[in-house]
Design an enzyme around this catalytic site. Structure first.
Site, PDB file in Angstrom:
ATOM      1  N   LYS A 276       0.823  -1.216   0.000  1.00  0.00           N
ATOM      2  CA  LYS A 276       0.000   0.000   0.000  1.00  0.00           C
ATOM      3  C   LYS A 276       0.856   1.266   0.000  1.00  0.00           C
ATOM      4  O   LYS A 276       2.070   1.235   0.198  1.00  0.00           O
ATOM      5  CB  LYS A 276      -0.987  -0.047   1.158  1.00  0.00           C
ATOM      6  CG  LYS A 276      -2.063  -1.108   0.912  1.00  0.00           C
ATOM      7  CD  LYS A 276      -3.180  -1.083   1.914  1.00  0.00           C
ATOM      8  CE  LYS A 276      -4.256  -2.101   1.520  1.00  0.00           C
ATOM      9  NZ  LYS A 276      -5.326  -2.201   2.531  1.00  0.00           N
TER      10      LYS A 276
ATOM     11  N   ARG B  55      -2.959  -9.992   5.501  1.00  0.00           N
ATOM     12  CA  ARG B  55      -3.450 -10.200   4.131  1.00  0.00           C
ATOM     13  C   ARG B  55      -2.404  -9.675   3.167  1.00  0.00           C
ATOM     14  O   ARG B  55      -2.100  -8.479   3.169  1.00  0.00           O
ATOM     15  CB  ARG B  55      -4.783  -9.471   3.953  1.00  0.00           C
ATOM     16  CG  ARG B  55      -5.431  -9.628   2.583  1.00  0.00           C
ATOM     17  CD  ARG B  55      -6.763  -8.891   2.533  1.00  0.00           C
ATOM     18  NE  ARG B  55      -7.417  -9.028   1.237  1.00  0.00           N
ATOM     19  CZ  ARG B  55      -7.197  -8.228   0.199  1.00  0.00           C
ATOM     20  NH1 ARG B  55      -6.322  -7.213   0.306  1.00  0.00           N
ATOM     21  NH2 ARG B  55      -7.825  -8.426  -0.949  1.00  0.00           N
TER      22      ARG B  55
END
Length: 281
Positions: A223, A257
């Site tokens: 991210k 995740r």
């Protein structure tokens, strides 16, 4: 289902790894990589062989500017690969479906999915009823910036306290809908309601989410907070992703995740062994 619940979260002492399988043309890091059924099946097999505990299938991108996907299109993307995975006796991992649409979630559970990963935090009453009725596991994420807008800046004095409060409110809503506490997994929503500074704060204070008394999932893989430390493109952010997930695991995260499954499994098992040795000195 591919595994008995005795083999899932409650019975493991290590942080579990959820491997990402995006069957989308436009996801921010791996869009278009697994749009054919055979490539998606191969990706699922590699996720499982790399040691993932869960495979998370996503049929709609949440990247900034992504086009919405209809229920029918999302089902057409997700269900074929889901059916192939759940019928494959060689794949041991549990299967999660990343969706906020109740009709997609129902079809996925009918096809053998074990859990639902809902970015909207079980906001939809129809989704609440489905999860309550099926008694399945559900990830309840805090997200206040959907669809994701990169210009969003939260107004807050303490981002972690705000996210904890919203998660607690979402838990109460789920309880009121008949969902039991042991079905719920909390996700603080890295990248879905914060800026870079906020994301780093959420990761650094993972222990405050685990203190809420529920299993915690952290999804920081590749991210944009990583741009604080390097200019690498998203598919090369392995280092920052590993660092973030190790910090989350140290803070008590039960599931991470990730895109880079093999690297994460190796890093986690190594770190967990070292942490245990430090405790036993």
């Amino acid at each position: 289902m591919n595994m008995n619940w005795s083999q899932t979260l409650e019975s493991t002492e290590h942080t579990q790894v959820m491997g990402i399988l995006n069957v989308t043309p436009d996801s921010f890091s791996d869009g278009g990589c697994y749009t054919s059924l055979e490539s998606a099946v191969e990706r699922a097999r590699k996720i499982d062989e790399a040691g993932a505990d869960i495979i998370d299938i996503g049929g709609e991108s949440t990247r900034p500017g992504a086009d919405p996907v209809s229920v029918q299109e999302e089902q057409e993307r997700v269900l074929p690969i889901l059916e192939r995975i759940t019928s494959n006796s060689d794949i041991d991992a549990l299967v999660s479906v990343d969706t906020y649409k109740p009709k997609v979630a129902k079809a996925a559970l009918d096809a053998g999915a074990d859990m639902i990963n809902d970015q909207n935090g079980l906001e939809d009453p129809e989704m609440q009823s489905l999860v309550a009725g099926r008694e399945c596991k559900a990830v309840l994420m805090d997200a206040v910036n959907l669809p994701v807008d990169n210009t969003y800046r939260p107004e807050t004095d303490d981002i972690v306290a705000d996210v904890c409060e919203r998660l607690e409110q979402r838990v109460e809503r789920a309880r009121a809908a008949g969902i039991s506490d042991d079905q719920l997994i909390l996700d603080p929503g890295i990248g879905f309601g914060t800026d870079t500074e906020g994301d780093l704060e959420l990761l650094a204070r993972t222990d405050e989410f685990t203190a809420l008394g529920f299993p915690v999932l952290v999804g920081a893989s590749r991210k944009s907070f990583a741009t604080e430390f390097s200019d690498l493109p998203s598919n090369e952010r392995v280092g920052s992703s590993l660092a973030a997930h190790l910090v989350a695991a140290k803070g008590g995260a039960d599931i991470v995740r990730v895109h880079d499954v093999a690297e994460t499994v190796t890093a986690l098992r190594t770190a967990e062994d070292l942490w245990n040795r430090q405790l036993n000195q």
